[in-house]
Each structure stands twice: as structure tokens, then as C-alpha cells.
Design a protein around this motif. Structure first.
Motif, PDB file in Angstrom:
ATOM      1  N   UNK A 276       0.829  -1.196   0.000  1.00 12.75           N
ATOM      2  CA  UNK A 276       0.000   0.000   0.000  1.00 12.75           C
ATOM      3  C   UNK A 276       0.871   1.257   0.000  1.00 12.75           C
ATOM      4  N   UNK A 277       0.243   2.395  -0.233  1.00 12.09           N
ATOM      5  CA  UNK A 277       0.940   3.683  -0.185  1.00 12.09           C
ATOM      6  C   UNK A 277       0.883   4.197   1.248  1.00 12.09           C
ATOM      7  N   UNK A 278       1.813   3.706   2.058  1.00 12.75           N
ATOM      8  CA  UNK A 278       1.856   4.057   3.472  1.00 12.75           C
ATOM      9  C   UNK A 278       3.162   4.790   3.758  1.00 12.75           C
ATOM     10  N   UNK A 279       3.050   5.925   4.434  1.00 15.47           N
ATOM     11  CA  UNK A 279       4.203   6.733   4.831  1.00 15.47           C
ATOM     12  C   UNK A 279       4.288   6.704   6.351  1.00 15.47           C
ATOM     13  N   UNK A 280       5.503   6.501   6.867  1.00 16.44           N
ATOM     14  CA  UNK A 280       5.676   6.440   8.321  1.00 16.44           C
ATOM     15  C   UNK A 280       5.756   7.827   8.953  1.00 16.44           C
ATOM     16  N   UNK A 281       6.415   8.760   8.279  1.00 13.79           N
ATOM     17  CA  UNK A 281       6.541  10.117   8.800  1.00 13.79           C
ATOM     18  C   UNK A 281       6.194  11.126   7.705  1.00 13.79           C
ATOM     19  N   UNK A 282       5.087  11.808   7.823  1.00 19.74           N
ATOM     20  CA  UNK A 282       4.045  11.702   8.849  1.00 19.74           C
ATOM     21  C   UNK A 282       3.244  10.412   8.675  1.00 19.74           C
TER      22      UNK A 282
ATOM     23  N   UNK B  10       0.659   8.348   7.609  1.00 15.48           N
ATOM     24  CA  UNK B  10      -0.512   8.517   6.750  1.00 15.48           C
ATOM     25  C   UNK B  10      -0.499   7.444   5.675  1.00 15.48           C
ATOM     26  N   UNK B  11      -1.684   7.027   5.257  1.00 12.35           N
ATOM     27  CA  UNK B  11      -1.858   6.102   4.136  1.00 12.35           C
ATOM     28  C   UNK B  11      -2.796   6.751   3.127  1.00 12.35           C
ATOM     29  N   UNK B  12      -2.544   6.474   1.847  1.00 15.73           N
ATOM     30  CA  UNK B  12      -3.314   7.117   0.782  1.00 15.73           C
ATOM     31  C   UNK B  12      -4.238   6.116   0.103  1.00 15.73           C
TER      32      UNK B  12
END
Length: 383
Positions: A116-122, A124-126
Motif C-alpha cells: 500500500x501507499x503508506x508513509x511512516x513520517x508523517x 498517513x496512508x493514501x
């Protein structure tokens, strides 16, 4: 929690009857690009990955990898055999690294190994949701967002909505206000000019009848064919008011001139005959510009070109057919045109009679050429 929440939220969105498609995984976000990569995978690999792949397939690493595969088969025949049959040269890891490198093109660092399109910092998932209708349909945008908010309410994660549908909902009131202001201001400004030009308040109102009929008819026809009109198309009303008022104003001026030496009906016929050819020339050249918008790939420009073209045709038709009939009962209020020469014409004549006429003409031409040069050098910024 986000790793588990993304597929759950995507499933809730897919259950909406107003949502046409949902993209939650990297592959779904890539869309058609996935098929391009499958047809020509090497084309999309970074240069350093291609060098490693070349060394693994044809270089010294090839023998080392084959020997490593033989050792794995000796240690664990069953698992080693599966590895040797599926990936004897260990190429799968290279393509996995390439996928991670392609993910680095995202503005923020994506979580490694996640589909998935998941970012740790910040944190958030898209997820992207596409409605069954365009965001230009304000009523649909409101209904879609209300449905989405109801489906996602009370979940374990906080959901923030953004994009075209949110903008349409937030700006609908502002756009309606802007369109009303544009129409009112353009109408008042043009009517004041026509009043000053004809020196007749009655003429200023009569001249607007063909324009109003043509504008409302064009917008109604555009709405019937295209559905909800974009704000760009809705602003066509202000353009048609300024463009279309020329036709009845020219006919009225010609009638007023002919009326000084002819009877009412003869003056109207003479005005119609005298203005048909100029009207045709003006209409054809302007239609050529507006119809050119029909080849645009942006729907808003295509609809704008269609509405403006229909509005001009309707305005000419109403001016030649309806407007003369409207002038008949008010004939006694129409005075012959004044012989006073407008100050603009007097100024132009003074310049033409002046010894500086060539200098003035050259300066104006040079200004136009300079403008072309500036546009060619710096370009035109688009927002």
C-alpha cells in the motif's frame, strides 16, 4: 493499524453506489503503467539495477549464484529444488529492489515491503476513490462526500478527504456568487455603454432582448446536452453579453440612420439588407475561433466553445428576425442618428493628418512585435 485499516477502508468505499473505482495498492495506483511494465520490464529499471542484472545473467556473479543454488539443494533438497526451478539466478530480489527504488519517486518515503501507499513520517496512508460522475456536478459531489463520510464514520483511524470533489463542495457557493457578480456587472456595464452610445434608454433595453434570449437559449442547450456545466462554461453568459450586443446595436444604428429618409418598414428592410453581409462576416470569423475549442481534450473548453457558438448564432437569428418586429411599435421614439463625430474618430483623424502618423503607426507595430517577443522568450504561465 494502518496496514490493516487500508483494505478495510477501501472495501467500505467500494460498497458505495456512487464510487466507480478505488485504488488502495501501489499496483492499483499505477493503473495502466503496470501493463506497460509487464510488457517491457527492463525499460523501467534504474541504470544501476540493469548493471546488476547484466552481471548476474552474464558476468561472474552467474557462476557464484549457480554454485549457491547447488549448495542450497544439497542442504535442503526439497526447498532448494523449488528455488532452483523458480529463480535459479536470484533475479527476483533484483526486481524487488527495483520496485523499492521506483517507490522512492514518491514525495515521501514509503514503507518498505508494504503493497500500500503508506508513509511512516508523517503517519498517513493514501487511498484514491473515483466517483461515477465528474466533480463539476456539484450536487453529485455533495451526495458522494456525504455517503463517504457516513461509511467511514466511527472507524479506528482518522480519515481526511481531499481532491476535486472536496474542492467542488467547498467552492460551490463562492463560484455561484462569482458567476452572479460577473453576469450582473457585465450586464450593467454594457447597458450603460449602449445607453450612452444610442442616447436612448429605451434602445438600451431593447438591444438587450436578443442578447438575453440568445444567452439563455445557449446555456439551456448546453445544459441539456452536457449535463452540469463547468464554471468556465457558466461564465459564457458574460462573454455572450459583450459579444452578442454588437449585432442588435449595429442594426438599431443602421435603422436609425435609414429612418431619416425612409418610412418605418422600408427603413427596417434596408437595415436588414445592409447588415446581413457584415453580420455574416463577423459571425463566421468569430465562430471559427470558438469552434476551435471543440478539438480541446479538456471538456470545459469543448463545452465553452459549443455554448458560445450556439449563443452567437441565436443572437444573429433573433437580431434579424425578432428585433425588427420589436422596433416597429416604438418607431416614434427613434430619432435619426446624430451627425456628431465621436471623439475616438476625431483623434484618429488628427493623428492621420499629423506629420507624426508614420512614427505613431511604427510605435504601435513595434509594441505588438515586442509583446510577441516577450511571450516567445518568457512564455505564458499556466495555473
Amino acid at each position: 493499524m494502518r496496514e490493516e485499516a487500508v483494505p478495510a477502508v477501501a472495501a467500505q468505499l467500494r460498497g458505495s453506489p456512487r464510487v466507480a473505482a478505488v485504488a488502495a495498492t501501489r499496483e492499483e495506483f499505477a493503473g495502466a503503467r503496470v501493463e506497460w511494465v509487464r510488457k517491457a520490464p527492463l525499460h523501467f529499471l534504474p541504470e544501476e539495477t540493469l548493471e546488476r542484472l547484466k552481471a548476474r545473467v552474464a558476468g561472474p556473479e552467474r557462476r557464484a549464484e549457480l554454485e549457491s543454488t547447488l549448495r542450497r539443494m544439497a542442504e535442503d533438497p526439497l526447498a532448494g529444488r523449488r528455488t532452483a526451478q523458480a529463480d535459479p539466478l536470484g533475479l527476483r530480489w533484483i526486481f524487488g529492489e527495483a520496485t523499492e527504488k521506483l517507490g522512492e519517486r514518491f514525495p515521501a518515503k514509503l514503507r518498505s515491503g508494504s503493497p500500500y501507499l503508506i508513509v511512516d513520517q508523517p503517519p498517513v496512508a493514501f487511498i484514491r476513490a473515483l466517483g461515477r460522475e465528474d466533480s463539476t456536478n456539484a450536487a453529485f459531489s455533495r451526495a458522494l462526500l456525504a455517503d463517504v463520510r457516513e461509511r467511514l464514520a466511527g472507524g479506528k483511524v482518522r480519515v481526511e478527504l481531499a481532491g476535486g470533489y472536496v474542492s467542488a463542495e467547498a467552492q460551490e457557493a463562492a463560484l455561484k456568487r462569482d458567476i452572479r457578480v460577473e453576469l450582473i456587472v457585465s450586464t450593467i456595464a454594457v447597458m450603460l455603454f449602449v445607453w450612452w452610445f444610442t442616447r436612448s434608454l429605451l434602445a438600451a433595453h431593447l438591444v438587450f432582448v436578443p442578447v438575453i434570449l440568445a444567452t439563455l437559449g445557449a446555456l439551456a442547450l448546453g445544459g441539456a446536452l452536457f449535463g452540469p456545466l463547468t464554471p468556465i462554461v457558466a461564465c459564457a453568459g458574460a462573454i455572450l453579453i459583450a459579444q452578442g450586443v454588437d449585432f442588435p446595436m449595429h442594426l438599431f444604428t443602421r435603422f436609425r440612420t435609414e429612418r431619416a429618409t425612409r418610412g418605418r418598414d422600408d427603413a427596417l428592410l434596408a437595415a436588414q439588407r445592409g447588415m446581413i453581409r457584415p453580420f455574416t462576416g463577423i459571425l463566421v470569423t468569430t465562430l471559427a475561433a470558438f469552434l476551435a475549442l471543440l478539438v480541446s481534450r479538456f471538456p470545459g473548453f469543448r463545452e465553452l466553445g459549443f455554448v458560445l457558438s450556439c449563443g452567437l448564432v441565436l443572437c444573429v437569428a433573433v437580431t434579424l428576425v425578432v428585433f425588427p418586429v420589436m422596433l416597429m411599435p416604438v418607431d416614434r421614439f427613434v430619432r435619426p442618428a446624430t451627425a456628431r463625430i465621436p471623439w475616438v474618430v476625431r483623434l484618429a483623424g488628427a493623428i492621420f493628418r499629423s506629420p507624426w502618423r508614420r512614427v505613431v503607426a511604427a510605435a504601435i507595430a513595434l509594441l505588438g512585435v515586442t509583446a510577441w517577443g516577450v511571450v516567445a522568450w518568457k512564455g505564458v504561465r499556466m495555473d
